[in-house]
Design a protein around this motif. Structure first.
Motif, mmCIF file in Angstrom:
data_model
loop_
_atom_site.group_PDB
_atom_site.id
_atom_site.type_symbol
_atom_site.label_atom_id
_atom_site.label_comp_id
_atom_site.label_asym_id
_atom_site.label_seq_id
_atom_site.Cartn_x
_atom_site.Cartn_y
_atom_site.Cartn_z
ATOM 1 N N UNK A 1 -32.677 18.981 85.084
ATOM 2 C CA UNK A 1 -31.643 19.496 85.985
ATOM 3 C C UNK A 1 -32.183 19.719 87.403
ATOM 4 N N UNK A 2 -33.505 19.691 87.557
ATOM 5 C CA UNK A 2 -34.106 19.846 88.880
ATOM 6 C C UNK A 2 -35.543 19.342 88.842
ATOM 7 N N UNK A 3 -36.020 18.890 89.989
ATOM 8 C CA UNK A 3 -37.423 18.510 90.093
ATOM 9 C C UNK A 3 -37.860 18.496 91.551
ATOM 10 N N UNK A 4 -39.177 18.541 91.729
ATOM 11 C CA UNK A 4 -39.770 18.607 93.062
ATOM 12 C C UNK A 4 -41.283 18.554 92.931
ATOM 13 N N UNK B 1 -33.562 11.125 90.063
ATOM 14 C CA UNK B 1 -33.458 10.984 91.523
ATOM 15 C C UNK B 1 -32.405 9.942 91.904
ATOM 16 N N UNK B 2 -32.371 8.823 91.191
ATOM 17 C CA UNK B 2 -31.370 7.796 91.491
ATOM 18 C C UNK B 2 -29.954 8.347 91.319
ATOM 19 N N UNK C 1 -39.339 16.665 98.032
ATOM 20 C CA UNK C 1 -38.391 15.972 97.141
ATOM 21 C C UNK C 1 -37.650 16.934 96.212
ATOM 22 N N UNK C 2 -37.228 18.059 96.745
ATOM 23 C CA UNK C 2 -36.522 19.077 95.961
ATOM 24 C C UNK C 2 -35.102 18.608 95.671
ATOM 25 N N UNK D 1 -29.543 13.213 101.651
ATOM 26 C CA UNK D 1 -31.002 13.151 101.555
ATOM 27 C C UNK D 1 -31.557 11.934 102.271
ATOM 28 N N UNK D 2 -30.756 10.886 102.291
ATOM 29 C CA UNK D 2 -31.146 9.583 102.829
ATOM 30 C C UNK D 2 -32.330 8.990 102.060
ATOM 31 N N UNK D 3 -32.528 9.475 100.812
ATOM 32 C CA UNK D 3 -33.520 8.872 99.952
ATOM 33 C C UNK D 3 -33.017 7.503 99.526
ATOM 34 N N UNK D 4 -33.934 6.690 99.011
ATOM 35 C CA UNK D 4 -33.591 5.334 98.587
ATOM 36 C C UNK D 4 -34.560 4.902 97.489
ATOM 37 N N UNK D 5 -34.558 3.623 97.197
ATOM 38 C CA UNK D 5 -35.506 3.120 96.194
ATOM 39 C C UNK D 5 -36.953 3.220 96.702
#
Length: 179
Positions: free
Chosen positions: A64-67, A19-20, A96-97, A33-37
């Motif tokens: 290679x992918x997760x969700x 993810x990072x 979280x795809x 995505x605007x995801x963060x820690x």
């Protein structure tokens, strides 16, 4: 076809690193995505794994992918005029795809979605839903191309960004029976 598998707790750190990398590699793209820690974080990943809700795809022994898949939704979902009236246990929600950016456009997302769809039908689900943060144009395009229909926008408080607009999409698996 790249098979899905439920993630194991020992894979948590590797998933977090995945993810990072996605966050870093998508900053200057249409996939904002605007995801963060704060999200997706290790606690979220481990909780989803323990709940048997977290999935990964591997190729050449690397993720290679997760969700996550479940039927947990924010209260704001109740104010949306969904295309079908479904009970919570008839709904699958994708969270979280992410697909690794170096495989973007190669059909991995479509392969994964087809597996999600097949598994959802086997488990008597009526619909698949997803919320996409405002500004993530890439994700909107991908899910629209997969057949998801836009059903509305809601302001949702999310741990990654606080209060923000999310665009809600739905993919019908079963038509509602009318009496």
């Amino acid at each position: 076809m790249t098979p899905l598998k439920k993630a194991e707790i020992e894979e948590s750190e590797e998933i977090l690193e995945f993810y990072q990398n996605v966050i870093t590699s998508t900053k200057c793209t249409e996939f904002k995505t605007r995801w963060s820690e704060r999200y997706p974080n290790l606690e979220y990943i481990e909780t989803s794994i323990k709940n048997q809700e977290f999935y990964i795809c591997r190729e050449d022994n690397r993720i290679i992918a997760c969700f996550a898949l479940n039927n947990s939704f924010k209260p704001e979902y109740e104010n949306i005029n969904w295309m079908i009236n479904a009970k919570p246990d008839e709904v699958i929600i994708i969270h979280a795809f992410a697909v690794t950016s170096n495989l973007a456009g190669k059909g991995i997302g479509k392969e994964i979605f087809n597996q999600i769809k097949e598994n959802s039908l086997k488990n008597n689900k009526k619909t698949i839903r997803i919320d996409i943060i405002d500004g993530n144009i890439g994700a909107k395009k991908v899910f629209e191309k997969l057949g998801f229909k836009y059903v509305g926008t809601a302001e949702i408080t999310h741990q990654a960004v606080g209060l923000e607009k999310f665009h809600l999409y739905e993919y019908l698996l079963k038509k509602e029976k009318h009496l």
